[in-house]
Design a protein around this motif. Structure first.
Motif, PDB file in Angstrom:
ATOM      1  N   THR A   1      10.322  -9.205   2.569  1.00  0.00           N
ATOM      2  CA  THR A   1       9.512  -8.060   2.130  1.00  0.00           C
ATOM      3  C   THR A   1      10.310  -7.170   1.190  1.00  0.00           C
ATOM      4  O   THR A   1       9.798  -6.729   0.158  1.00  0.00           O
ATOM      5  N   THR A   2      11.566  -6.929   1.533  1.00  0.00           N
ATOM      6  CA  THR A   2      12.418  -6.101   0.678  1.00  0.00           C
ATOM      7  C   THR A   2      12.613  -6.751  -0.686  1.00  0.00           C
ATOM      8  O   THR A   2      12.523  -6.073  -1.719  1.00  0.00           O
ATOM      9  N   SER A   3      12.850  -8.052  -0.710  1.00  0.00           N
ATOM     10  CA  SER A   3      13.038  -8.730  -1.995  1.00  0.00           C
ATOM     11  C   SER A   3      11.760  -8.711  -2.822  1.00  0.00           C
ATOM     12  O   SER A   3      11.812  -8.576  -4.045  1.00  0.00           O
ATOM     13  N   GLN A   4      10.601  -8.830  -2.169  1.00  0.00           N
ATOM     14  CA  GLN A   4       9.335  -8.755  -2.900  1.00  0.00           C
ATOM     15  C   GLN A   4       9.162  -7.383  -3.535  1.00  0.00           C
ATOM     16  O   GLN A   4       8.723  -7.272  -4.683  1.00  0.00           O
ATOM     17  N   ILE A   5       9.516  -6.340  -2.801  1.00  0.00           N
ATOM     18  CA  ILE A   5       9.404  -4.982  -3.334  1.00  0.00           C
ATOM     19  C   ILE A   5      10.331  -4.803  -4.527  1.00  0.00           C
ATOM     20  O   ILE A   5       9.932  -4.246  -5.562  1.00  0.00           O
ATOM     21  N   VAL A   6      11.561  -5.284  -4.397  1.00  0.00           N
ATOM     22  CA  VAL A   6      12.530  -5.151  -5.485  1.00  0.00           C
ATOM     23  C   VAL A   6      12.052  -5.907  -6.725  1.00  0.00           C
ATOM     24  O   VAL A   6      12.119  -5.386  -7.845  1.00  0.00           O
ATOM     25  N   VAL A   7      11.571  -7.124  -6.532  1.00  0.00           N
ATOM     26  CA  VAL A   7      11.064  -7.908  -7.674  1.00  0.00           C
ATOM     27  C   VAL A   7       9.865  -7.203  -8.306  1.00  0.00           C
ATOM     28  O   VAL A   7       9.772  -7.083  -9.533  1.00  0.00           O
ATOM     29  N   HIS A   8       8.964  -6.716  -7.478  1.00  0.00           N
ATOM     30  CA  HIS A   8       7.763  -6.038  -7.982  1.00  0.00           C
ATOM     31  C   HIS A   8       8.154  -4.811  -8.819  1.00  0.00           C
ATOM     32  O   HIS A   8       7.627  -4.605  -9.913  1.00  0.00           O
TER      33      HIS A   8
ATOM     34  N   MET B   1       9.585   5.485 -14.103  1.00  0.00           N
ATOM     35  CA  MET B   1       8.338   6.050 -13.560  1.00  0.00           C
ATOM     36  C   MET B   1       7.381   4.935 -13.161  1.00  0.00           C
ATOM     37  O   MET B   1       6.769   4.986 -12.092  1.00  0.00           O
ATOM     38  N   ALA B   2       7.246   3.939 -14.000  1.00  0.00           N
ATOM     39  CA  ALA B   2       6.344   2.827 -13.692  1.00  0.00           C
ATOM     40  C   ALA B   2       6.814   2.088 -12.452  1.00  0.00           C
ATOM     41  O   ALA B   2       6.002   1.707 -11.606  1.00  0.00           O
ATOM     42  N   ALA B   3       8.126   1.898 -12.324  1.00  0.00           N
ATOM     43  CA  ALA B   3       8.670   1.188 -11.174  1.00  0.00           C
ATOM     44  C   ALA B   3       8.403   1.936  -9.875  1.00  0.00           C
ATOM     45  O   ALA B   3       8.272   1.329  -8.824  1.00  0.00           O
ATOM     46  N   LEU B   4       8.296   3.250  -9.922  1.00  0.00           N
ATOM     47  CA  LEU B   4       8.030   4.045  -8.724  1.00  0.00           C
ATOM     48  C   LEU B   4       6.549   4.294  -8.487  1.00  0.00           C
ATOM     49  O   LEU B   4       6.068   4.217  -7.363  1.00  0.00           O
ATOM     50  N   ILE B   5       5.806   4.584  -9.548  1.00  0.00           N
ATOM     51  CA  ILE B   5       4.396   4.963  -9.396  1.00  0.00           C
ATOM     52  C   ILE B   5       3.510   3.754  -9.111  1.00  0.00           C
ATOM     53  O   ILE B   5       2.609   3.823  -8.275  1.00  0.00           O
ATOM     54  N   GLU B   6       3.736   2.646  -9.774  1.00  0.00           N
ATOM     55  CA  GLU B   6       2.860   1.477  -9.632  1.00  0.00           C
ATOM     56  C   GLU B   6       2.820   0.942  -8.194  1.00  0.00           C
ATOM     57  O   GLU B   6       1.735   0.699  -7.663  1.00  0.00           O
ATOM     58  N   PRO B   7       3.954   0.793  -7.506  1.00  0.00           N
ATOM     59  CA  PRO B   7       3.876   0.338  -6.110  1.00  0.00           C
ATOM     60  C   PRO B   7       3.164   1.338  -5.189  1.00  0.00           C
ATOM     61  O   PRO B   7       2.464   0.931  -4.269  1.00  0.00           O
ATOM     62  N   VAL B   8       3.336   2.622  -5.454  1.00  0.00           N
ATOM     63  CA  VAL B   8       2.635   3.638  -4.650  1.00  0.00           C
ATOM     64  C   VAL B   8       1.130   3.494  -4.835  1.00  0.00           C
ATOM     65  O   VAL B   8       0.359   3.555  -3.866  1.00  0.00           O
ATOM     66  N   CYS B   9       0.695   3.279  -6.056  1.00  0.00           N
ATOM     67  CA  CYS B   9      -0.739   3.072  -6.323  1.00  0.00           C
ATOM     68  C   CYS B   9      -1.236   1.805  -5.626  1.00  0.00           C
ATOM     69  O   CYS B   9      -2.334   1.793  -5.073  1.00  0.00           O
ATOM     70  N   ASN B  10      -0.429   0.756  -5.634  1.00  0.00           N
ATOM     71  CA  ASN B  10      -0.819  -0.477  -4.950  1.00  0.00           C
ATOM     72  C   ASN B  10      -1.002  -0.252  -3.458  1.00  0.00           C
ATOM     73  O   ASN B  10      -1.939  -0.774  -2.859  1.00  0.00           O
ATOM     74  N   VAL B  11      -0.115   0.511  -2.853  1.00  0.00           N
ATOM     75  CA  VAL B  11      -0.217   0.797  -1.421  1.00  0.00           C
ATOM     76  C   VAL B  11      -1.513   1.551  -1.130  1.00  0.00           C
ATOM     77  O   VAL B  11      -2.175   1.307  -0.126  1.00  0.00           O
ATOM     78  N   ALA B  12      -1.891   2.446  -2.025  1.00  0.00           N
ATOM     79  CA  ALA B  12      -3.118   3.221  -1.821  1.00  0.00           C
ATOM     80  C   ALA B  12      -4.373   2.375  -2.051  1.00  0.00           C
ATOM     81  O   ALA B  12      -5.377   2.542  -1.363  1.00  0.00           O
ATOM     82  N   ILE B  13      -4.305   1.448  -2.996  1.00  0.00           N
ATOM     83  CA  ILE B  13      -5.496   0.689  -3.387  1.00  0.00           C
ATOM     84  C   ILE B  13      -5.693  -0.573  -2.555  1.00  0.00           C
ATOM     85  O   ILE B  13      -6.826  -1.006  -2.343  1.00  0.00           O
ATOM     86  N   MET B  14      -4.635  -1.179  -2.045  1.00  0.00           N
ATOM     87  CA  MET B  14      -4.765  -2.440  -1.304  1.00  0.00           C
ATOM     88  C   MET B  14      -5.743  -2.375  -0.131  1.00  0.00           C
ATOM     89  O   MET B  14      -6.521  -3.309   0.044  1.00  0.00           O
ATOM     90  N   PRO B  15      -5.748  -1.337   0.700  1.00  0.00           N
ATOM     91  CA  PRO B  15      -6.738  -1.300   1.786  1.00  0.00           C
ATOM     92  C   PRO B  15      -8.180  -1.329   1.261  1.00  0.00           C
ATOM     93  O   PRO B  15      -9.045  -1.970   1.857  1.00  0.00           O
ATOM     94  N   LEU B  16      -8.430  -0.669   0.146  1.00  0.00           N
ATOM     95  CA  LEU B  16      -9.767  -0.701  -0.445  1.00  0.00           C
ATOM     96  C   LEU B  16     -10.096  -2.111  -0.939  1.00  0.00           C
ATOM     97  O   LEU B  16     -11.227  -2.582  -0.788  1.00  0.00           O
ATOM     98  N   HIS B  17      -9.119  -2.761  -1.531  1.00  0.00           N
ATOM     99  CA  HIS B  17      -9.289  -4.135  -2.005  1.00  0.00           C
ATOM    100  C   HIS B  17      -9.620  -5.069  -0.842  1.00  0.00           C
ATOM    101  O   HIS B  17     -10.526  -5.902  -0.943  1.00  0.00           O
TER     102      HIS B  17
END
Length: 84
Positions: free
Chosen positions: A7-14, A34-50
Motif C-alpha cells: 500500500t505504501t509503495s502504491q501511494i508513493v508511485v501514485h 501540489m499535484a502530488a499532494l492534492i490529487e491523492p486527497v481528491c481520490n480518497v474523497a471521490i473513491m467512495p462515491l465511485h
C-alpha cells in the motif's frame, strides 16, 4: 506487513506519477508538489462515491437479469404445457 508495504509503495508511485505529470506540463516543482499532494486527497474523497455508483450499476444489471429470467418460459418444468 507485506500489505502495508504494498500500500505504501502504491501511494508513493501514485504521488510520483502525479508529480511527474504536473512537472512535465508546467516545469514547476511547486505545482508538481501540489499535484502530488492534492490529487491523492481528491481520490480518497471521490473513491467512495465511485464505489457507490458501481454498486448501483451492478444492482441494476442483476435486477434486469432477474426480471429476464422470470419472464422466460420454463421448458420441461411444471409450467410447460403437457401433451394430450
Amino acid at each position: 506487513m507485506v500489505t502495508a508495504a504494498k500500500t505504501t509503495s502504491q501511494i508513493v508511485v501514485h504521488m510520483g506519477v502525479a508529480f511527474a505529470v504536473m512537472y512535465a506540463f508546467t516545469g514547476s516543482v511547486a505545482f508538481g508538489g501540489m499535484a502530488a499532494l492534492i490529487e491523492p486527497v481528491c481520490n480518497v474523497a471521490i473513491m467512495p462515491l465511485h464505489e457507490k455508483l458501481w454498486e448501483r450499476i451492478r444492482a441494476r444489471i442483476e435486477a434486469k437479469k432477474a426480471s429476464r429470467a422470470s419472464i422466460q418460459p420454463r421448458i420441461g418444468g411444471t409450467d410447460a404445457a403437457q401433451p394430450a
